[in-house]
Design a protein around this motif. Structure first.
Motif, PDB file in Angstrom:
ATOM      1  N   ASP A 110      -0.446 -11.171  -9.437  1.00 47.13           N
ATOM      2  CA  ASP A 110       0.338 -12.399  -9.357  1.00 47.13           C
ATOM      3  C   ASP A 110       0.627 -12.863 -10.783  1.00 47.13           C
ATOM      4  O   ASP A 110       0.034 -13.808 -11.286  1.00 47.13           O
ATOM      5  N   ARG A 166      -0.373 -12.618  -2.487  1.00 46.96           N
ATOM      6  CA  ARG A 166      -0.529 -14.074  -2.537  1.00 46.96           C
ATOM      7  C   ARG A 166       0.731 -14.818  -2.131  1.00 46.96           C
ATOM      8  O   ARG A 166       0.661 -15.929  -1.628  1.00 46.96           O
ATOM      9  N   THR A 205       1.845  -8.558  -5.304  1.00 42.81           N
ATOM     10  CA  THR A 205       0.646  -9.259  -4.854  1.00 42.81           C
ATOM     11  C   THR A 205       0.876  -9.754  -3.437  1.00 42.81           C
ATOM     12  O   THR A 205       2.025  -9.990  -3.035  1.00 42.81           O
ATOM     13  N   ARG A 229      -5.180 -15.858 -11.819  1.00 37.07           N
ATOM     14  CA  ARG A 229      -4.606 -14.523 -11.647  1.00 37.07           C
ATOM     15  C   ARG A 229      -5.646 -13.541 -11.112  1.00 37.07           C
ATOM     16  O   ARG A 229      -6.787 -13.511 -11.564  1.00 37.07           O
ATOM     17  N   GLU A 279      -0.275 -20.943  -1.877  1.00 35.66           N
ATOM     18  CA  GLU A 279      -0.398 -19.491  -1.918  1.00 35.66           C
ATOM     19  C   GLU A 279      -1.660 -19.060  -1.179  1.00 35.66           C
ATOM     20  O   GLU A 279      -2.607 -19.828  -1.015  1.00 35.66           O
ATOM     21  N   ASN A 295       0.807 -16.573 -12.365  1.00 36.46           N
ATOM     22  CA  ASN A 295      -0.324 -17.507 -12.371  1.00 36.46           C
ATOM     23  C   ASN A 295      -1.087 -17.456 -13.692  1.00 36.46           C
ATOM     24  O   ASN A 295      -1.117 -16.424 -14.364  1.00 36.46           O
TER      25      ASN A 295
END
Length: 416
Positions: free
Chosen positions: A263, A225, A223, A271, A136, A266
């Protein structure tokens, strides 16, 4: 009254490393000096400057002028903000070319020079390539690689709240080296039940610069990511109805709904925001159901539904055959291991057997990276890439023809 203008100059040096230590060397039992073998010095880090010139067609709403990277259009409009989020900020992304390292690395140091003010932000992010795909994206102050990587890619994300905001970057330098680490064996990809909404917004622009088309096939997460560069499915989700009767593999091409830094899959240690929420719970869901954050998203808007996932019209209507917003089961495929096939020509039917005569149980969008378990011999298909009798069985028991797959990576695929 004249508007007060604030300027912040940022010079950031960040250490991104896998948590690990070098084992100590036991002291010898008093040998003569000449008997102690010399220990070669560890090689120095590999350093390079990221090219901030805008080129290649994969950058979004950024320009290089007068020695600075800046937003091409800093005004928040339908063409400058992520379509799914619809937030009150303009966004731009510069995506660097991946750099193949001279030797595998587990650590990266970044020097980042940016100037921001009046609601503008500038963030440098990196990701690394290992056998099972890309990690990520991580902000330069918190990236962690779970295994040695052979390539590094950087991107710069700029945002502004209005035309008066400032967000410019003058330089980004990376240095990669290696420290001792133990590679993490990937478990099964993470899977959660979340509420999904339909994106719509045909003609709008996604966070990776894709123009939304009628009956399009992609997904959005709140997000950056897991945001795939345009024209790739580096981050793909498998979305299924709660009954499991229909599924679609879709690349993540947009940021939203509601938030842009959530995110939710996570753990709290990783996070981005809302670290006090349980893993797997989107902030919008907590806000809508429990009044979390006063019932508002990161932009202060009242959350009107609990969505943690957005689906383009084709994914929503054709892939899953939904007629209204609904709870779905979503698998974040990049969080798991195993061989992956890349759909080069789609949307591709997911068949219940190795022939086009079998029923379809969903779709795999173009560019999606789909996990393949094994292969069988089935109906001969003349497709975009080859004519073949090979079919791949996917996790879940559906099949796709090899004729429409552009490549396979991440491991050897055995016969079923």
């Amino acid at each position: 009254m004249a508007r007060s203008r604030r300027r912040t100059v940022v010079a950031l040096t960040a250490l991104l490393t896998v948590a690990a230590g070098l084992p100590g060397t036991p002291a010898p039992a008093a040998p003569p000096p000449a008997a102690v073998p010399s220990r070669a010095a560890a090689p120095g880090p590999e350093r390079w400057s990221v090219d901030l010139a805008v080129a290649g067609g994969d950058d979004v709403n950024v320009a290089w002028r007068s020695g600075r990277l800046r937003l091409a259009d800093p005004r928040p409009t339908a063409r400058t903000r992520p379509a799914a989020a619809g937030g009150p900020v303009a966004e731009g992304i510069l995506l660097s070319a991946p750099r193949t390292l001279d030797r595998p690395a587990t650590r990266v140091r970044a020097q980042f020079a940016a100037r921001t003010g009046d609601g503008g932000t500038a963030v440098a992010q990196v990701r690394g390539w290992r056998t099972r795909g890309w990690t990520e994206w991580r902000d330069a102050t918190e990236a962690v690689f779970d295994a040695p990587v052979s390539r590094i890619q950087a991107r710069v994300v700029l945002t502004s709240s209005d035309a008066a905001s400032e967000a410019t970057v003058t330089g980004l330098t990376l240095a990669a080296d290696r420290v001792a680490t133990t590679a993490v064996q990937p478990a099964a990809a993470l899977r959660y039940r979340v509420y999904a909404t339909r994106i719509g917004l045909v003609g709008g622009t996604t966070a990776n610069g894709h123009t939304v088309r009628t009956r399009d096939h992609f997904a959005a997460l709140p997000t950056r990511r897991g945001l795939s560069p345009r024209g790739t499915g580096d981050y793909t989700v498998k979305v299924c109805t709660t009954s499991g009767s229909r599924c679609e593999y879709a690349p993540v091409w947009d940021v939203g709904p509601w938030n842009t830094r959530d995110d939710w899959w996570n753990p709290a240690s990783v996070r981005e925001n809302w670290k006090d929420l349980p893993r797997g719970l989107p902030q919008a869901q907590a806000a809508y159901q429990n009044g979390y954050n006063g019932g508002r998203d990161q932009f202060g808007r009242t959350v009107r539904n609990p969505a943690g996932l957005d689906l383009a019209d084709g994914t929503f209507w054709d892939g899953l055959r939904l007629t209204d917003n609904a709870w779905v089961d979503v698998t974040l495929l990049w969080t798991g291991g195993g061989a992956r096939a890349v759909v080069g020509s789609g949307p591709l039917n997911l068949r219940t057997g190795a022939s086009a005569s079998y029923a379809s149980r969903g779709l795999a969008a173009t560019y999606a990276h789909i996990p393949v378990q094994c292969y069988v011999t089935g109906q001969r298909i003349a497709g975009t890439y080859r004519t073949t009798t090979r079919w791949y069985r996917l996790v879940g028991g559906t099949y796709v023809s090899h004729a429409y797959l552009s490549s396979i990576y991440g491991g050897t695929v055995p016969r079923c």
